[in-house]
Design an enzyme around this catalytic site. Structure first.
Site, PDB file in Angstrom:
ATOM      1  N   ARG A   1       0.839  -1.199   0.000  1.00  0.00           N
ATOM      2  CA  ARG A   1       0.000   0.000   0.000  1.00  0.00           C
ATOM      3  C   ARG A   1       0.878   1.255   0.000  1.00  0.00           C
ATOM      4  O   ARG A   1       1.922   1.301   0.650  1.00  0.00           O
ATOM      5  CB  ARG A   1      -0.873  -0.014   1.253  1.00  0.00           C
TER       6      ARG A   1
ATOM      7  N   THR B   1      -9.802  -0.365  -9.643  1.00  0.00           N
ATOM      8  CA  THR B   1      -8.864  -1.316  -9.049  1.00  0.00           C
ATOM      9  C   THR B   1      -8.928  -2.570  -9.893  1.00  0.00           C
ATOM     10  O   THR B   1      -9.774  -2.686 -10.784  1.00  0.00           O
ATOM     11  CB  THR B   1      -9.276  -1.573  -7.579  1.00  0.00           C
TER      12      THR B   1
ATOM     13  N   GLU C   1      -6.343   3.709  -7.365  1.00  0.00           N
ATOM     14  CA  GLU C   1      -7.463   4.332  -6.645  1.00  0.00           C
ATOM     15  C   GLU C   1      -8.560   4.782  -7.582  1.00  0.00           C
ATOM     16  O   GLU C   1      -9.466   4.033  -7.852  1.00  0.00           O
ATOM     17  CB  GLU C   1      -7.013   5.466  -5.732  1.00  0.00           C
TER      18      GLU C   1
ATOM     19  N   ASP D   1      -7.855   8.338  -0.148  1.00  0.00           N
ATOM     20  CA  ASP D   1      -8.496   7.295   0.658  1.00  0.00           C
ATOM     21  C   ASP D   1      -8.403   7.604   2.149  1.00  0.00           C
ATOM     22  O   ASP D   1      -9.002   6.896   2.969  1.00  0.00           O
ATOM     23  CB  ASP D   1      -7.856   5.928   0.389  1.00  0.00           C
TER      24      ASP D   1
ATOM     25  N   SER E   1      -8.052   0.940   3.287  1.00  0.00           N
ATOM     26  CA  SER E   1      -8.477   0.373   2.006  1.00  0.00           C
ATOM     27  C   SER E   1      -9.607  -0.624   2.244  1.00  0.00           C
ATOM     28  O   SER E   1      -9.826  -1.078   3.369  1.00  0.00           O
ATOM     29  CB  SER E   1      -7.300  -0.337   1.338  1.00  0.00           C
ATOM     30  N   SER E   2     -10.311  -0.963   1.164  1.00  0.00           N
ATOM     31  CA  SER E   2     -11.312  -2.027   1.223  1.00  0.00           C
ATOM     32  C   SER E   2     -10.881  -3.260   0.445  1.00  0.00           C
ATOM     33  O   SER E   2     -11.626  -4.244   0.365  1.00  0.00           O
ATOM     34  CB  SER E   2     -12.649  -1.537   0.647  1.00  0.00           C
TER      35      SER E   2
ATOM     36  N   GLY F   1     -13.774  -2.324  -6.719  1.00  0.00           N
ATOM     37  CA  GLY F   1     -15.099  -1.803  -6.394  1.00  0.00           C
ATOM     38  C   GLY F   1     -15.137  -0.843  -5.236  1.00  0.00           C
ATOM     39  O   GLY F   1     -16.211  -0.602  -4.675  1.00  0.00           O
ATOM     40  N   GLY F   2     -13.985  -0.282  -4.811  1.00  0.00           N
ATOM     41  CA  GLY F   2     -14.021   0.634  -3.679  1.00  0.00           C
ATOM     42  C   GLY F   2     -14.614  -0.047  -2.468  1.00  0.00           C
ATOM     43  O   GLY F   2     -14.365  -1.227  -2.217  1.00  0.00           O
TER      44      GLY F   2
END
Length: 574
Positions: free
Chosen positions: A102, A389, A409, A429, A453-454, A475-476
């Site tokens: 990340r 993503t 992102e 984010d 993050s997801s 998909g965020g």
């Protein structure tokens, strides 16, 4: 064909524009193999990964080749200018490693980074383009770390498919053309304008042969030495482009890039029925939230619900609301805040949370809980990711298994093109507001910090500790729901991974259910409305790519690949 069932991700503080996507593709046929397999979001990337496996490469080797090709052919989603999380199962050692690539915030930022002159959070769409949103890219060093530990082929060999494709060119797909033509920021930057548009300022038509010699040169340098990305000319050009951006110039420096450090984390794992589900730990919120959802549903007997029924939808919605409430309050970068991971997955805690759900009803409020060991001095705020993503899943001939989710992102990141690749806007984010209710936000901006993050790369193991499924999605914040729905489809309803991926998606946003456009779930609208929901139709585009592994009594195995029909990916293997 699998029963069509809607499952959800929860959306909070997420721009409605993020629902917009390219037209949905046609359903995919089932793909099986017995030796090795790759599932990615683009046929070029899948082909590159399979080629590496056929040459004796490991799953990590194939992942590197896939990422380099995706940098070229799927620039809107991921690339060497961004970051990633990788979950790796080592078949020989039996271990599971979570690699954290990340991005990190520059040394000169503080928690006022995204506040306007009035001290209020700026609009995210205004903050995304330009240098201010760029973090130090992490994916190259993360992959170099993984290759050193698990690679079989020479590092340089893994770059050759992408280098050749960049020099010879690839055909612009209808999806890429659509995304270029609908992006309102690309034309604001000279390099992206020149690369993605013709002399008339029109988006490159589908069918155009697009070459990228600058990226080929960059990849050749990295192929010789991964450190070439973090020091020298490439790092200097990245820092210069960020600091001199015509919009929102930032502070990312050569020193920030040179000092980037990938990390190895302990994956989050929890039992679910006869399986063990493992996913990414913080700074991703995805793994904890995915596991919370399925564990809450276990207590509610989601396996016994009819797949297409409003009752099943209701259970999933309410469980997801509780998981997202915990996500919003408790999760952040564990190197900066105390994240109560064990408490959030505690059996007694989840049992108590599940008891809040009354089947057939809608909770008036879905509050965050107080998990054991949780601090009381901070709160998080939903960062509001945009779903640009990618995810890919790989199994090699030895049984090594990769689940990797990679991102810049937003679509096309911060729109700054450097040496043929796009930079990320991952700093958006972070929580824009540093405080919430008088307490500091767990996900506030801090120097060197990784934003929440997801991303939810996930591997499921059976009772014999053998991997049976690798899955993930872009998909965020919806990633969590997309992955959880696929787990339920495969594990509880015994669907193929392809059929589970094709289950319709939905989202919960501002108190309303958004049902995937054109899906069978629309038939449930009257019942869902009577329960208290306000369902609406919307495009909800996941990018799930997974591989199910089924073992025979003779010790053999069958690999079953799945690629999301909502994108242009494929699965292939031998």
């Amino acid at each position: 064909m699998a029963p069509r069932f809607l499952l959800i991700g929860i959306l909070t503080l997420w721009p409605m524009a993020a629902f917009a996507e390219a037209p949905v593709e046609t359903p995919r046929a089932a793909v099986t193999a017995s030796r090795q397999m790759v599932a990615t979001a683009n046929p070029h990337a899948t082909d590159a990964g399979v080629d590496i496996l056929r040459r004796g490469g490991s799953a990590v080797d194939a992942a590197i080749a896939v990422q380099m090709v995706l940098t070229l052919v799927e620039p809107q989603s991921s690339g060497i200018g961004g970051g990633a999380f990788m979950l790796l199962h080592d078949a020989e050692q039996g271990g599971l490693t979570a690699y954290d690539g990340r991005e990190t915030a520059p040394a000169k930022v503080d928690d006022t980074l995204f506040l306007g002159p009035d001290g209020q959070p700026r609009d995210k769409d205004e903050a995304m383009p330009g240098g201010q949103s760029a973090g130090a890219p992490g994916v190259v060093r993360m992959l170099a770390m993984a290759h050193k530990e698990h690679g079989k082929l020479p590092w340089a060999d893994l770059f050759q498919p992408a280098i050749a494709l960049a020099r010879d060119g690839f055909i612009v797909s209808p999806r890429l053309q659509y995304l270029i033509s609908t992006d309102k920021h690309l034309k604001k930057f000279p390099a992206t304008l020149a690369y993605f548009f013709n002399a008339k300022g029109e988006a490159l038509p589908a069918g155009t042969l697009l070459k990228n010699p600058a990226l080929a040169d960059t990849l050749e340098r990295i192929a010789r030495d991964p450190e070439a990305f973090y020091t020298g000319e490439i790092a200097a050009d990245i820092a210069r482009a960020v600091q001199t951006a015509p919009i929102n110039p930032g502070t990312l420096s050569e020193a920030d890039i040179a000092s980037y450090t990938p990390l190895k984390r302990e994956a989050v794992c929890a039992p679910y029925r006869v399986w063990n589900i493992c996913s990414m730990s913080p700074p991703s919120s995805g793994g904890i939230a995915v596991i919370q959802i399925v564990r809450l549903l276990e207590d509610l007997n989601i396996a016994g619900a009819k797949p297409a029924s409003p009752e099943a939808i209701n259970l999933f919605v309410e469980a997801s609301r509780l998981a997202y409430a915990d996500r919003a309050k408790w999760l952040g970068d564990p190197d900066f805040v105390a994240v109560p991971v064990a408490g959030l997955l505690d059996d007694n805690y989840l049992t108590a949370r599940s008891a809040l759900i009354a089947p057939g009803t809608v909770m008036e409020d879905a509050p965050a809980g107080d998990p054991p060991g949780a601090p009381q001095a901070f709160r998080s705020i939903e960062p509001g990711e945009i779903p640009a993503t990618t995810h890919y899943s790989i199994v090699d001939q030895w049984g090594n298994t990769v689940a990797m989710t990679s991102s810049v992102e937003a679509a096309f990141g911060n729109r700054i093109l450097v040496r043929g690749f796009l930079l990320n806007n991952q700093l958006t984010d972070f929580s824009f507001a540093p405080m919430d209710g008088g307490a500091p936000a767990a996900n506030r901006v801090e120097p060197g910090k990784r934003p929440l993050s997801s991303m939810s790369p996930t591997i499921v193991f059976d009772a014999e500790d053998r991997p049976v499924l690798t899955i993930g999605s872009p998909g965020g914040p919806l990633i969590i729901g997309f992955v959880a729905k696929t787990l339920i489809g495969v594990l509880d309803w015994n669907l193929s991974v392809q059929d589970a991926i094709e289950l319709p998606n939905l989202a919960f946003f501002n108190g309303k259910l958004f049902l995937e456009r054109g899906s069978a779930a629309l038939a449930a609208v009257p019942r869902l409305t009577a329960m208290g929901y306000a369902p609406q139709e919307a495009p909800l585009v996941s990018g799930l790519h997974g591989i199910a592994i089924r073992y025979g009594a003779d010790g053999g195995r069958t690999l079953e690949g799945g690629a999301d029909p909502r994108r242009e990916g494929t699965a292939a293997g031998d």
